[in-house]
Motif scaffolding. Structure first.
Motif, PDB file in Angstrom:
ATOM      1  N   ALA A   1       4.794   8.007  -8.727  1.00  0.00           N
ATOM      2  CA  ALA A   1       5.744   7.658  -7.704  1.00  0.00           C
ATOM      3  C   ALA A   1       5.119   6.442  -7.138  1.00  0.00           C
ATOM      4  O   ALA A   1       5.926   5.751  -6.398  1.00  0.00           O
ATOM      5  CB  ALA A   1       6.040   8.770  -6.897  1.00  0.00           C
ATOM      6  N   ALA A   2       4.053   6.570  -6.680  1.00  0.00           N
ATOM      7  CA  ALA A   2       3.088   5.390  -5.964  1.00  0.00           C
ATOM      8  C   ALA A   2       3.151   4.250  -6.581  1.00  0.00           C
ATOM      9  O   ALA A   2       3.634   3.053  -6.104  1.00  0.00           O
ATOM     10  CB  ALA A   2       1.873   5.560  -5.851  1.00  0.00           C
ATOM     11  N   ALA A   3       3.036   4.025  -7.988  1.00  0.00           N
ATOM     12  CA  ALA A   3       2.980   2.975  -8.634  1.00  0.00           C
ATOM     13  C   ALA A   3       4.631   2.284  -8.807  1.00  0.00           C
ATOM     14  O   ALA A   3       4.844   1.111  -8.723  1.00  0.00           O
ATOM     15  CB  ALA A   3       2.782   3.256 -10.261  1.00  0.00           C
ATOM     16  N   LEU A   4       5.508   3.330  -8.898  1.00  0.00           N
ATOM     17  CA  LEU A   4       7.001   2.895  -8.862  1.00  0.00           C
ATOM     18  C   LEU A   4       7.298   2.389  -7.396  1.00  0.00           C
ATOM     19  O   LEU A   4       7.893   1.250  -7.512  1.00  0.00           O
ATOM     20  CB  LEU A   4       7.823   4.076  -9.177  1.00  0.00           C
TER      21      LEU A   4
ATOM     22  N   ARG B   1       0.829  -1.281  -0.072  1.00  0.00           N
ATOM     23  CA  ARG B   1       0.070   0.183  -0.070  1.00  0.00           C
ATOM     24  C   ARG B   1       0.879   1.217  -0.079  1.00  0.00           C
ATOM     25  O   ARG B   1       1.697   1.521   0.984  1.00  0.00           O
ATOM     26  CB  ARG B   1      -0.967   0.001   0.995  1.00  0.00           C
ATOM     27  N   ALA B   2       0.772   2.050  -1.132  1.00  0.00           N
ATOM     28  CA  ALA B   2       1.808   3.217  -1.147  1.00  0.00           C
ATOM     29  C   ALA B   2       0.764   4.496  -1.316  1.00  0.00           C
ATOM     30  O   ALA B   2      -0.040   4.688  -2.162  1.00  0.00           O
ATOM     31  CB  ALA B   2       2.427   2.897  -2.591  1.00  0.00           C
TER      32      ALA B   2
ATOM     33  N   VAL C   1       8.890  10.254  -4.228  1.00  0.00           N
ATOM     34  CA  VAL C   1       9.061   8.804  -3.861  1.00  0.00           C
ATOM     35  C   VAL C   1       9.583   8.867  -2.645  1.00  0.00           C
ATOM     36  O   VAL C   1       9.385   7.898  -1.674  1.00  0.00           O
ATOM     37  CB  VAL C   1      10.282   8.220  -4.911  1.00  0.00           C
ATOM     38  N   GLY C   2      10.393   9.711  -2.126  1.00  0.00           N
ATOM     39  CA  GLY C   2      10.938   9.730  -0.675  1.00  0.00           C
ATOM     40  C   GLY C   2       9.693   9.994   0.385  1.00  0.00           C
ATOM     41  O   GLY C   2       9.450   8.982   1.225  1.00  0.00           O
ATOM     42  N   ALA C   3       8.712  10.871  -0.031  1.00  0.00           N
ATOM     43  CA  ALA C   3       7.560  11.016   0.913  1.00  0.00           C
ATOM     44  C   ALA C   3       6.651   9.525   0.792  1.00  0.00           C
ATOM     45  O   ALA C   3       6.094   9.237   1.868  1.00  0.00           O
ATOM     46  CB  ALA C   3       6.537  12.237   0.438  1.00  0.00           C
ATOM     47  N   CYS C   4       6.480   9.087  -0.366  1.00  0.00           N
ATOM     48  CA  CYS C   4       5.575   7.761  -0.658  1.00  0.00           C
ATOM     49  C   CYS C   4       6.345   6.714   0.128  1.00  0.00           C
ATOM     50  O   CYS C   4       5.664   5.902   0.741  1.00  0.00           O
ATOM     51  CB  CYS C   4       5.702   7.563  -2.041  1.00  0.00           C
ATOM     52  N   LEU C   5       7.731   6.723   0.019  1.00  0.00           N
ATOM     53  CA  LEU C   5       8.085   5.546   0.760  1.00  0.00           C
ATOM     54  C   LEU C   5       8.257   5.433   2.117  1.00  0.00           C
ATOM     55  O   LEU C   5       7.965   4.596   2.979  1.00  0.00           O
ATOM     56  CB  LEU C   5       9.664   5.328   0.238  1.00  0.00           C
ATOM     57  N   LEU C   6       8.565   6.716   2.804  1.00  0.00           N
ATOM     58  CA  LEU C   6       8.814   6.786   4.304  1.00  0.00           C
ATOM     59  C   LEU C   6       7.610   7.510   4.886  1.00  0.00           C
ATOM     60  O   LEU C   6       7.801   7.220   6.088  1.00  0.00           O
ATOM     61  CB  LEU C   6      10.153   7.810   4.304  1.00  0.00           C
ATOM     62  N   GLY C   7       6.622   8.166   4.257  1.00  0.00           N
ATOM     63  CA  GLY C   7       5.592   8.851   5.056  1.00  0.00           C
ATOM     64  C   GLY C   7       5.909  10.179   5.450  1.00  0.00           C
ATOM     65  O   GLY C   7       6.879  10.569   5.418  1.00  0.00           O
ATOM     66  N   GLY C   8       5.075  11.065   6.148  1.00  0.00           N
ATOM     67  CA  GLY C   8       5.070  12.194   6.728  1.00  0.00           C
ATOM     68  C   GLY C   8       5.739  13.362   5.534  1.00  0.00           C
ATOM     69  O   GLY C   8       5.380  13.222   4.459  1.00  0.00           O
ATOM     70  N   ALA C   9       6.796  13.925   5.909  1.00  0.00           N
ATOM     71  CA  ALA C   9       7.292  14.762   5.088  1.00  0.00           C
ATOM     72  C   ALA C   9       8.809  14.774   4.740  1.00  0.00           C
ATOM     73  O   ALA C   9       9.455  13.818   5.759  1.00  0.00           O
ATOM     74  CB  ALA C   9       7.191  16.242   5.545  1.00  0.00           C
TER      75      ALA C   9
ATOM     76  N   ASN D   1       2.855   6.597   7.497  1.00  0.00           N
ATOM     77  CA  ASN D   1       3.480   5.540   7.559  1.00  0.00           C
ATOM     78  C   ASN D   1       4.362   5.202   6.277  1.00  0.00           C
ATOM     79  O   ASN D   1       5.235   4.277   6.380  1.00  0.00           O
ATOM     80  CB  ASN D   1       2.355   4.306   7.799  1.00  0.00           C
ATOM     81  N   GLY D   2       3.938   5.846   5.288  1.00  0.00           N
ATOM     82  CA  GLY D   2       4.464   5.526   4.045  1.00  0.00           C
ATOM     83  C   GLY D   2       4.181   4.224   3.537  1.00  0.00           C
ATOM     84  O   GLY D   2       2.961   3.778   3.743  1.00  0.00           O
ATOM     85  N   THR D   3       4.968   3.625   2.724  1.00  0.00           N
ATOM     86  CA  THR D   3       4.393   2.483   1.878  1.00  0.00           C
ATOM     87  C   THR D   3       4.657   1.192   2.944  1.00  0.00           C
ATOM     88  O   THR D   3       5.571   1.161   3.580  1.00  0.00           O
ATOM     89  CB  THR D   3       5.355   2.252   0.810  1.00  0.00           C
ATOM     90  N   THR D   4       3.614   0.244   3.012  1.00  0.00           N
ATOM     91  CA  THR D   4       3.513  -0.906   3.905  1.00  0.00           C
ATOM     92  C   THR D   4       3.229  -1.883   3.052  1.00  0.00           C
ATOM     93  O   THR D   4       2.817  -1.888   1.978  1.00  0.00           O
ATOM     94  CB  THR D   4       2.309  -0.700   5.019  1.00  0.00           C
TER      95      THR D   4
END
Length: 314
Positions: A105-108, A19-20, A142-150, A304-307
């Motif tokens: 970015a979410a798809a990637l 989930r991204a 991609v950084g925000a998507c992977l890690l969450g937050g800012a 949470n970012g991507t889980t």
């Protein structure tokens, strides 16, 4: 090769669900360097299978191995030096395409994380970020998507250096999502090749203030810190109402406003302790005055970012 457009459960002991989140890049002055994860998501269920297969609820996207999520999974395998077994990908997303909300970015990230998990996690999280940023050309979405937050990040020589920030819980996000698409390539095409010294100094000082405001929770600084001369003035003709929102949103309760990524969505920060009704009414009025069809969404920041999880058998 099989491709279908209907979602059908597929039991397997070799399935991972990823989930991204969506993301908003730049936040005004943080051009290509600052990103924020938002509570819209792309969900990918990846299953080891006998032949490649893609099924999705997204219209107009490839239903074979040229699908961007599948290509991202292959990129991960190639980077890790491992063969990618055939995958069945079930892709669902509520992130609007070509709206400046990080759908690519979410798809990637979803494809990278799915393949990395199925292959035994050969890459670390930071290595995943490096691969994604090199592929996208910048680390903000991609950084925000992977890690969450800012995230506040740079991409130098193919590697990302970043600071991960957890914004205050009461920082709200009102998002205007117009019903027309704006391709990133078109939005980047209107940017100048050179900037004046004054605009460069303005960009540096305001980006630094934005980073400081986010890391210290100084929400009162956001309005000034998000001021930009590098991209928003040049993209304004492509997004009716953008200039009005940037100039007037704070008089209606916004803490700051910015074009979301390359647009056309526009983001307004507000304090959840305050009544957002005046800001909401203002944004609806802008849509009406510009004769625009669009959606107003009150979103949270995804912390949470991507889980990824292993779903139960149906």
């Amino acid at each position: 090769m099989t491709a279908t457009s209907s979602l059908v459960p597929h039991p397997s002991t070799h399935t991972i669900e990823v989930r991204a989140p969506a993301s908003s890049a730049n936040l005004g002055s943080g051009f290509d360097a600052v990103g924020l994860a938002l509570s819209l998501h792309t969900t990918v269920r990846a299953t080891l299978t006998e032949r490649p297969e893609v099924i999705t609820n997204l219209p107009g996207v490839p239903l074979d191995e040229t699908n961007y999520v599948y290509r991202s999974a292959r990129l991960l395998a190639d980077t890790a030096g491992k063969p990618l077994p055939p995958l069945r990908l079930e892709i669902e997303s509520d992130i609007p395409l070509a709206r400046g909300l990080g759908s690519s970015a979410a798809a990637l990230i979803a494809g990278l994380v799915a393949a990395n998990t199925l292959l035994g996690e050969p890459l670390t999280t930071h290595e995943l970020l490096d691969v994604a940023a090199r592929e996208e050309g910048h680390p903000d979405n991609v950084g925000a998507c992977l890690l969450g937050g800012a995230i506040i990040a740079t991409l130098d020589d193919g590697h990302v250096e970043h600071v991960h920030v957890t914004p205050p819980a009461h920082l709200g996000v009102l998002l205007v999502i117009p019903h027309f698409e704006l391709l990133t390539s078109k939005a980047r095409g209107v940017l100048p090749h050179t900037y004046t010294r004054a605009d460069t100094v303005h960009a540096l000082s305001h980006a630094a203030l934005l980073a400081a405001a986010l890391t210290t929770g100084r929400l009162d600084l956001l309005h000034r810190a998000m001021q930009d001369r590098l991209h928003q003035p040049h993209r304004a003709p492509l997004v009716p109402g953008l200039t009005t929102i940037l100039n007037e949103a704070t008089t209606h309760g916004a803490l700051g406003a910015a074009l979301s990524g390359a647009g056309p969505s526009v983001l307004c920060f507000y304090d959840r302790h305050d009544d957002p009704t005046p800001l909401t009414a203002f944004l609806h009025d802008v849509l009406h005055r510009e004769h625009l069809h669009g959606t107003l969404r009150d979103l949270t920041i995804d912390p949470n970012g991507t889980t990824h999880t292993t779903p139960p058998h149906p």
